[in-house]
Design a protein around this motif. Structure first.
Motif, PDB file in Angstrom:
ATOM      1  N   ARG A  39       3.335 -14.135   2.869  1.00 48.13           N
ATOM      2  CA  ARG A  39       2.701 -12.712   3.326  1.00 48.13           C
ATOM      3  C   ARG A  39       3.407 -11.670   2.573  1.00 48.13           C
ATOM      4  N   GLU A  96       1.518  -8.356   2.256  1.00 49.51           N
ATOM      5  CA  GLU A  96       1.594  -7.543   3.453  1.00 49.51           C
ATOM      6  C   GLU A  96       3.039  -6.818   3.583  1.00 49.51           C
ATOM      7  N   ALA A  97       4.045  -7.820   3.156  1.00 46.72           N
ATOM      8  CA  ALA A  97       5.525  -7.144   3.137  1.00 46.72           C
ATOM      9  C   ALA A  97       5.688  -5.886   2.125  1.00 46.72           C
ATOM     10  N   TRP A 102       3.307  -3.924   1.552  1.00 47.09           N
ATOM     11  CA  TRP A 102       2.333  -2.696   2.062  1.00 47.09           C
ATOM     12  C   TRP A 102       3.303  -2.233   3.167  1.00 47.09           C
ATOM     13  N   ARG A 103       3.946  -2.940   3.909  1.00 47.38           N
ATOM     14  CA  ARG A 103       4.667  -2.489   5.277  1.00 47.38           C
ATOM     15  C   ARG A 103       5.998  -1.415   4.641  1.00 47.38           C
ATOM     16  N   GLU A 130       4.275   1.528   3.554  1.00 45.61           N
ATOM     17  CA  GLU A 130       4.107   2.449   4.749  1.00 45.61           C
ATOM     18  C   GLU A 130       5.289   3.356   5.352  1.00 45.61           C
ATOM     19  N   SER A 131       6.415   2.386   5.395  1.00 50.25           N
ATOM     20  CA  SER A 131       7.515   2.920   6.056  1.00 50.25           C
ATOM     21  C   SER A 131       8.464   3.844   5.117  1.00 50.25           C
ATOM     22  N   GLU A 152      -4.529  -2.406   9.740  1.00 50.87           N
ATOM     23  CA  GLU A 152      -4.430  -3.313  10.916  1.00 50.87           C
ATOM     24  C   GLU A 152      -5.515  -4.144  10.916  1.00 50.87           C
ATOM     25  N   PHE A 178      -4.884  -6.927   8.071  1.00 49.21           N
ATOM     26  CA  PHE A 178      -3.932  -8.166   8.094  1.00 49.21           C
ATOM     27  C   PHE A 178      -3.882  -8.564   9.512  1.00 49.21           C
ATOM     28  N   ARG A 189      -3.556   7.148   8.081  1.00 52.65           N
ATOM     29  CA  ARG A 189      -2.088   6.985   8.735  1.00 52.65           C
ATOM     30  C   ARG A 189      -1.819   8.298   9.229  1.00 52.65           C
TER      31      ARG A 189
END
Length: 358
Positions: free
Chosen positions: A190, A193-194, A196-197, A200-201, A276, A279, A297
């Motif tokens: 993943r 996805e990591a 992307w997260r 995002e943060s 969301e 994923f 967002r």
């Protein structure tokens, strides 16, 4: 790059138009969304670092091939690279570059477009398209514009591959790194996805750009003569929350039925409306979508118990429908194979088996 100027004619095969016809490369909304994010970072004097989570066939690879082509064509002593997830994808992406090169009326003469998927310019710039194969892909090379395509489909040690690729890009404002991909339930570790997260943060310095299927102008279909009928809860949410048109809902239904056999989980992965959704399916495990966010967002209030129950009920309904559908497939195939023992089947017998009368 614009195709309307008299000095350049850049043409590509349009997706969904039957192939074989060349049209000017006029940026679509998804491509402009990426370009605007890149331009904003450049104007702020930052290295351009963007991660793109997208639906399928949004034209991002085409845009980045055009970007890298013109970057290396116009700037001396720079290197650009596109890294695809497999050999076939590498060949397909390089065909975009060759097509641009062959129809560029202002292309640099004495340029070498080699069979090894690399363009070498006389002003000592180069543009290579390669495959993310091996732990140390791209190591030892200095790259000024890097495009990593379909990162969620990279195999092997993905984190080390990305580290090797990005390690060759200097950290000055003149450089570009774009990671892009649709979601993938078999994403090794993943990793995408990591990434992307983290973006995002605000932890990675990458600008997250999400591109919904609704942003693709071609994703529409005529509404049936009798209308759409009763909307599913998620369809109503698409209309009320995201402004989906009847033609978009019609396309979504048709595409999910024809290409995914009604499996909405697969549809959400390939054609997400929000990050969301993209994923929601990971490693074959269903992740309940208990929090729905706008794809832009903007902060949204936490859902209440009623909304959570509705979302879970929708997921359970999807599961039940999948079981019923698979049972129907099994029963049909069993009837066909049983009847086939007695000889060839006629069209009427096949129809009868489909109706459960055989």
């Amino acid at each position: 790059p614009s195709s309307k100027g008299k000095d350049a004619t850049i043409r590509v095969d349009p997706p969904g138009k039957g192939g074989g016809r060349l049209v000017p490369l006029i940026p679509k909304p998804a491509q402009m969304k990426l370009f605007n994010a890149m331009r904003q970072q450049s104007r702020e004097g930052k290295p351009v670092r963007v991660i793109v989570l997208k639906a399928r066939k949004e034209g991002i690879s085409t845009f980045m091939q055009a970007w890298n082509y013109f970057f290396t064509k116009t700037v001396p002593q720079v290197a650009a690279a596109t890294v695809a997830h497999e050999q076939k994808a590498t060949r397909d992406i390089f065909r975009i570059t060759r097509r641009i090169y062959e129809h560029d009326r202002t292309r640099v003469r004495r340029t070498s477009a080699k069979n090894r998927r690399e363009i070498l310019y006389p002003h000592d710039s180069q543009f290579a398209t390669m495959t993310a194969a091996g732990l140390y892909a791209g190591s030892g090379s200095t790259t000024h514009s890097l495009h990593c395509s379909e990162v969620s489909k990279y195999s092997g040690h993905v984190q080390d591959t990305l580290m090797s690729l990005r390690g060759g890009v200097p950290g000055n404002p003149f450089t570009v790194v774009v990671l892009e991909s649709s979601a993938n339930r078999m994403d090794a570790g993943r990793e995408f996805e990591a990434e992307w997260r983290a973006a995002e943060s605000g932890q990675s310095g990458y600008e997250p750009v999400f591109i919904s299927w609704m942003e693709e102008p071609d994703y529409v279909a005529p509404v049936p003569a009798g209308g759409l009928g009763v909307l599913q809860d998620y369809e109503r949410d698409y209309v009320e929350r995201y402004g989906a048109t009847p033609e978009q809902i019609s396309w979504y239904r048709t595409h999910m039925r024809q290409d995914f056999r009604g499996d909405r989980s697969a549809m959400m992965q390939e054609y997400p409306t929000t990050p969301e959704e993209a994923f929601r399916v990971a490693k074959g495990r269903i992740i309940p979508m208990l929090r729905v966010e706008r794809h832009d967002r903007q902060p949204q209030p936490e859902p209440g118990d009623d909304q959570r129950q509705a979302l879970l009920a929708g997921k359970v309904e999807d599961m039940i429908n999948t079981v019923v559908r698979q049972i129907a497939f099994y029963e049909f195939e069993r009837r066909i194979h049983t009847e086939r023992r007695n000889g060839e089947l006629t069209a009427d017998q096949l129809a009868a088996a489909n109706e459960g009368d055989a």
